[in-house]
Design a protein around this motif. Sequence first.
Motif, PDB file in Angstrom:
ATOM      1  N   TYR A  61       0.813  -1.228   0.000  1.00  0.00           N
ATOM      2  CA  TYR A  61       0.000   0.000   0.000  1.00  0.00           C
ATOM      3  C   TYR A  61       0.842   1.271   0.000  1.00  0.00           C
ATOM      4  CZ  TYR A  61      -4.359  -2.525   0.126  1.00  0.00           C
ATOM      5  OH  TYR A  61      -5.421  -3.320  -0.213  1.00  0.00           O
ATOM      6  N   HIS A  94      -6.502   9.641  -8.527  1.00  0.00           N
ATOM      7  CA  HIS A  94      -7.184   8.670  -7.659  1.00  0.00           C
ATOM      8  C   HIS A  94      -7.755   9.342  -6.412  1.00  0.00           C
ATOM      9  CE1 HIS A  94      -7.279   5.840  -4.222  1.00  0.00           C
ATOM     10  NE2 HIS A  94      -8.055   5.177  -5.074  1.00  0.00           N
ATOM     11  N   THR A 295      -5.812  -8.873  -4.021  1.00  0.00           N
ATOM     12  CA  THR A 295      -5.957  -7.715  -4.885  1.00  0.00           C
ATOM     13  C   THR A 295      -4.619  -7.506  -5.579  1.00  0.00           C
ATOM     14  OG1 THR A 295      -6.670  -5.418  -5.025  1.00  0.00           O
ATOM     15  CG2 THR A 295      -5.459  -6.027  -3.047  1.00  0.00           C
ATOM     16  N   HIS A 363      -6.252   2.523  -1.860  1.00  0.00           N
ATOM     17  CA  HIS A 363      -7.353   1.840  -2.549  1.00  0.00           C
ATOM     18  C   HIS A 363      -8.230   0.992  -1.639  1.00  0.00           C
ATOM     19  CE1 HIS A 363      -6.579   2.800  -6.805  1.00  0.00           C
ATOM     20  NE2 HIS A 363      -5.347   3.016  -6.368  1.00  0.00           N
ATOM     21  N   CYS A 365     -11.191  -0.494   0.325  1.00  0.00           N
ATOM     22  CA  CYS A 365     -12.601  -0.483  -0.097  1.00  0.00           C
ATOM     23  C   CYS A 365     -13.385   0.700   0.478  1.00  0.00           C
ATOM     24  CB  CYS A 365     -13.258  -1.781   0.349  1.00  0.00           C
ATOM     25  SG  CYS A 365     -15.021  -1.841   0.027  1.00  0.00           S
TER      26      CYS A 365
END
Length: 419
Positions: A61, A94, A295, A363, A365
């Motif tokens: 991450y 993003h 993921t 990212h 959820c």
Amino acid sequence: MSAENGMPKEDGLDQSLSLLREGYLYIPNRRRSFQENIFETRLMGKPAICMGGKEAAKLFYDPAKFQREGAAPKRVVKTLFGEGGVQTLDGEAHQHRKAAFMSLMAPKEVMRLTDIFVRQWMETAQKWTQQSEVVLYEEAKELLCRIACEWGGVPLPEDDVKRRTSELSAMFESSVSAGPEYWKTRRARRKAEKWVGGLIEEVRQNTLHPPEESALYVFSHHRELDGQLLDTKTAAVEVLNILRPITAVSIYLAFTALALHQFPEEKPKLMDVDEPYTKYFVQEVRRFYPFFPFTGAKVKTDFEWSGMDFKEGTLALLDLYGTNHDPELWENPDLFQPARFEDWDKSPFDFIPQGGGDYYAGHRCAGEWITIELMKVSVDFLVNRLSYTVPDQDISFSMTSMPSMPKSGFIVRDISINL
Ligand code: HEM
Ligand code: MYR
């Protein structure tokens, strides 16, 4: 096994078949046999890095080291995510898009959703009392599609409920599919994008007026960093990034019912939904059962970490299921023990059924909070507000279907509403 770049490497030309065969356990099995949380393999004809555990999640991450653009397989983008969606963006673009998603998750909005859910649960349960049996998963999808649309400001005429439910479900039920099933899923996405795109046009022409705090309103009016409105298709993809996953919470509802059936001793502890134990139970359902296996991201630029070389452009998969079952992080990980969450330190990197890290900067959820709240409401219904029996059926779940769920869809009979 060899180790040129400091990480164990799985032998063989390609392991895609082993991944399909071993499913949720593909990465955990190799982490155990290599005695390493990071290893290299080959998937879909290319080198790939698999990683799991808390430290690896922290690394995964780090946006300076991993990117999403070009990471997800095209098939997954064309079915599950949607092209140009938030999942495929990086950096400022993003963060700007993600902020719009998170604005929908303000506490007031979460409450608006759970209020809608309680009302619709009641109406649905009333219908069930007239039926000899229902397949909980099938019913939950329809119920969740209804509340997703109502909350999202999306008009859903009664006659359309079944087909919209099936379009939204196809995208998550068959995102990992091949042949005719894959094409059917592509068609479902095309139809859904056309439907929602049409509504976005109406909002922009001022002929449809969804509530200002709804997903349809927010994405119809959302502006990119350059000040331009999103193009209609991308706006539709993002509204569907709300409607589809809410419908997918049906899988967790089927697992919630399964947990209550497999561990009936839990029921007396769930009589008061406002007690912390209900949340521990929901967390344990999300930790215990398989839903999202991993993921993916791509190495952004060459770097070295802990004596291992990561090469730019390599696909990296983060082991979500295996991290939730990591014996170094969880005592007796294969036992169902909600009380373990009593003293969990809330690390963003060890309990990651819906991804890890930060909601706004990364990212993780966007819908994790509402998932938890919808599950808590459902626990209350299943334990306190309804009575039902569970006939013999195949409640086993596959460790290779993605997503997985109880095979029977969880059938219940003799439903009555407790007064
Ligand atoms: C991202 C799982 C429900 C909206 C994700 C990710 C996972 C996940 C694993 C990717 C994390 C990553 O790549 O780092 C799930 C599961 C759900 C669920 C298992 C249960 C049904 C929801 C709900 C919503 C939602 C209810 C919204 C209403 C999103 C969005 C993203 C996302 C928008 C993309 C976030 C980003 O890329 O920044 N989810 N999710 N999800 N989820 Fe969920
Ligand atoms: C959603 O609709 O976004 C949430 C539910 C999706 C379930 C799909 C699970 C399997 C997907 C595996 C894809 C791996 C991507 C690299």
